[in-house]
Write a protein that holds these residues in place. Sequence first.
Motif, PDB file in Angstrom:
ATOM      1  N   ALA A  28       9.040  12.646  -5.223  1.00  0.00           N
ATOM      2  CA  ALA A  28       9.387  11.267  -5.600  1.00  0.00           C
ATOM      3  C   ALA A  28       9.043  10.302  -4.482  1.00  0.00           C
ATOM      4  O   ALA A  28       8.564   9.190  -4.728  1.00  0.00           O
ATOM      5  N   GLY A  29       9.275  10.716  -3.239  1.00  0.00           N
ATOM      6  CA  GLY A  29       8.910   9.872  -2.099  1.00  0.00           C
ATOM      7  C   GLY A  29       7.410   9.667  -2.016  1.00  0.00           C
ATOM      8  O   GLY A  29       6.939   8.557  -1.731  1.00  0.00           O
ATOM      9  N   ASP A  30       6.641  10.740  -2.250  1.00  0.00           N
ATOM     10  CA  ASP A  30       5.180  10.614  -2.282  1.00  0.00           C
ATOM     11  C   ASP A  30       4.747   9.573  -3.313  1.00  0.00           C
ATOM     12  O   ASP A  30       3.885   8.727  -3.059  1.00  0.00           O
ATOM     13  N   ASP A  31       5.339   9.676  -4.496  1.00  0.00           N
ATOM     14  CA  ASP A  31       4.955   8.769  -5.581  1.00  0.00           C
ATOM     15  C   ASP A  31       5.313   7.323  -5.252  1.00  0.00           C
ATOM     16  O   ASP A  31       4.550   6.400  -5.564  1.00  0.00           O
ATOM     17  N   ALA A  32       6.459   7.126  -4.604  1.00  0.00           N
ATOM     18  CA  ALA A  32       6.862   5.763  -4.232  1.00  0.00           C
ATOM     19  C   ALA A  32       5.899   5.175  -3.210  1.00  0.00           C
ATOM     20  O   ALA A  32       5.489   4.004  -3.305  1.00  0.00           O
ATOM     21  N   VAL A  33       5.520   5.984  -2.223  1.00  0.00           N
ATOM     22  CA  VAL A  33       4.561   5.540  -1.215  1.00  0.00           C
ATOM     23  C   VAL A  33       3.240   5.160  -1.870  1.00  0.00           C
ATOM     24  O   VAL A  33       2.630   4.132  -1.551  1.00  0.00           O
ATOM     25  N   ARG A  34       2.804   5.969  -2.803  1.00  0.00           N
ATOM     26  CA  ARG A  34       1.509   5.722  -3.451  1.00  0.00           C
ATOM     27  C   ARG A  34       1.546   4.460  -4.313  1.00  0.00           C
ATOM     28  O   ARG A  34       0.561   3.701  -4.346  1.00  0.00           O
ATOM     29  N   ARG A  35       2.662   4.234  -5.018  1.00  0.00           N
ATOM     30  CA  ARG A  35       2.759   3.027  -5.853  1.00  0.00           C
ATOM     31  C   ARG A  35       2.638   1.762  -5.005  1.00  0.00           C
ATOM     32  O   ARG A  35       2.038   0.772  -5.440  1.00  0.00           O
ATOM     33  N   GLU A  36       3.202   1.788  -3.826  1.00  0.00           N
ATOM     34  CA  GLU A  36       3.154   0.614  -2.958  1.00  0.00           C
ATOM     35  C   GLU A  36       1.758   0.364  -2.393  1.00  0.00           C
ATOM     36  O   GLU A  36       1.501  -0.709  -1.848  1.00  0.00           O
ATOM     37  N   ARG A  37       0.883   1.360  -2.503  1.00  0.00           N
ATOM     38  CA  ARG A  37      -0.452   1.245  -1.901  1.00  0.00           C
ATOM     39  C   ARG A  37      -1.552   1.418  -2.939  1.00  0.00           C
ATOM     40  O   ARG A  37      -2.659   1.854  -2.607  1.00  0.00           O
ATOM     41  N   LYS A  38      -1.261   1.090  -4.163  1.00  0.00           N
ATOM     42  CA  LYS A  38      -2.234   1.274  -5.242  1.00  0.00           C
ATOM     43  C   LYS A  38      -3.516   0.506  -4.922  1.00  0.00           C
ATOM     44  O   LYS A  38      -3.496  -0.698  -4.673  1.00  0.00           O
ATOM     45  N   GLY A  39      -4.625   1.222  -4.893  1.00  0.00           N
ATOM     46  CA  GLY A  39      -5.914   0.605  -4.619  1.00  0.00           C
ATOM     47  C   GLY A  39      -6.255   0.488  -3.147  1.00  0.00           C
ATOM     48  O   GLY A  39      -7.382   0.130  -2.804  1.00  0.00           O
ATOM     49  N   LEU A  40      -5.297   0.795  -2.259  1.00  0.00           N
ATOM     50  CA  LEU A  40      -5.573   0.652  -0.825  1.00  0.00           C
ATOM     51  C   LEU A  40      -6.401   1.825  -0.309  1.00  0.00           C
ATOM     52  O   LEU A  40      -7.373   1.630   0.417  1.00  0.00           O
TER      53      LEU A  40
END
Length: 397
Positions: A28-40
Amino acid sequence: MLKAADALARAGYIVRVVSTRYIPWATAGDDAVRRERKGLWDWTVVDWGRRDALFLNRWSGARQHAANKLAKILGPTRSPLQLTAAARGRVHNELVRAALSEPVDFFYGGGGALAATATAARRAGVPYAIDLEDFHSAEQDDTPQSRLAHALTERIENAVLPGAAFLTAGSEAIAEAYVSKYGVHPVPINNTFPLPSTIPDTTLNRDKAGLKLYWFSQTIGPRRGLEDAVRAMGLARISGELHLRGQAVTEYLLKLKQLAKTVAPQLEIVHHLPASPDEMVRLCDGYDVGLAIEPGFSSNNLLALSNKALTYILGGLAVVFTDTLGQRPLALDISDGAFLYSPGDVETLSRGLKRWADDKAALTKAKRKAWEAAARRWHWEHPRERGALLKAVGLVI
């Protein structure tokens, strides 16, 4: 590595992160980190967890076990690098394949992927750099099993460090240890964090006596120095709360709470679940003192600079440090915002905590001094942190 990916992407590089995943609660933490960096930046995951990749989980475990047995028979210095990498890295082969799955100009890797980083770069014919977050050949206690692991790590480091375009290290002390052992010269880049969007409130907004202590890690378990804090609060007869954030080893947490009942009856221990790394500075809000209490159980533990401490000061907390080679420079720089004690010296720790508990003006000053030090020097945007990494990469590509 997460901050490096962000920094390089925002500097204009095309970045792809390659990492493993095997801990269910961290997904879940991985997914949260990824959502905040979508496209980065892009992300390639090697999943070897039991829940989603049972075959790889079992196969990689058996393969690593066999590699360790063979490496022990041959001896670390005579083991081929591929065998040594398989013994130390459970999914070494899968990481290399994932790293090479798309065209690349440069690799930067660390943690358990030192051999994978160098192997992938050599196969691709491109330069690589290594981040030495820890002093990897002395991370564990001195046991027969750990001596083999450390010797295999030395075999890998001897093979991959000299060929790196540059090396970074997680503290000044770790960098100096690598200079002494291998004659290499890592650039110290501390595990600092970005400045928060708002200045933390360092005032005490309550009249309640006592202290609110805070500590976090991925795992709440033994050999973290937490017993020192419990005994010190009891010895000083301070009322308060000890807040622990992380995945708890159930048996250990129960024992720690029982210890508190016995020696520090005025201390309440509160458990919080793990949180996203992006939230860790904000989650310091509301506490008084952060605990950066490394017990020094290994050479690496003595050399490391706790990422906890670098988080606490950005959150405006006063900090307790154990007096180790890795942590002493930061504590001295913070000055009145921190105090040092030798691991296990509960009496000194109790006196320091009692001073802050009894003198709220001193505690407020300590919190302010800690934040001022963070804003002045100990943050990711500083030229000696993010700037040093971008300069090193820019000189290579």
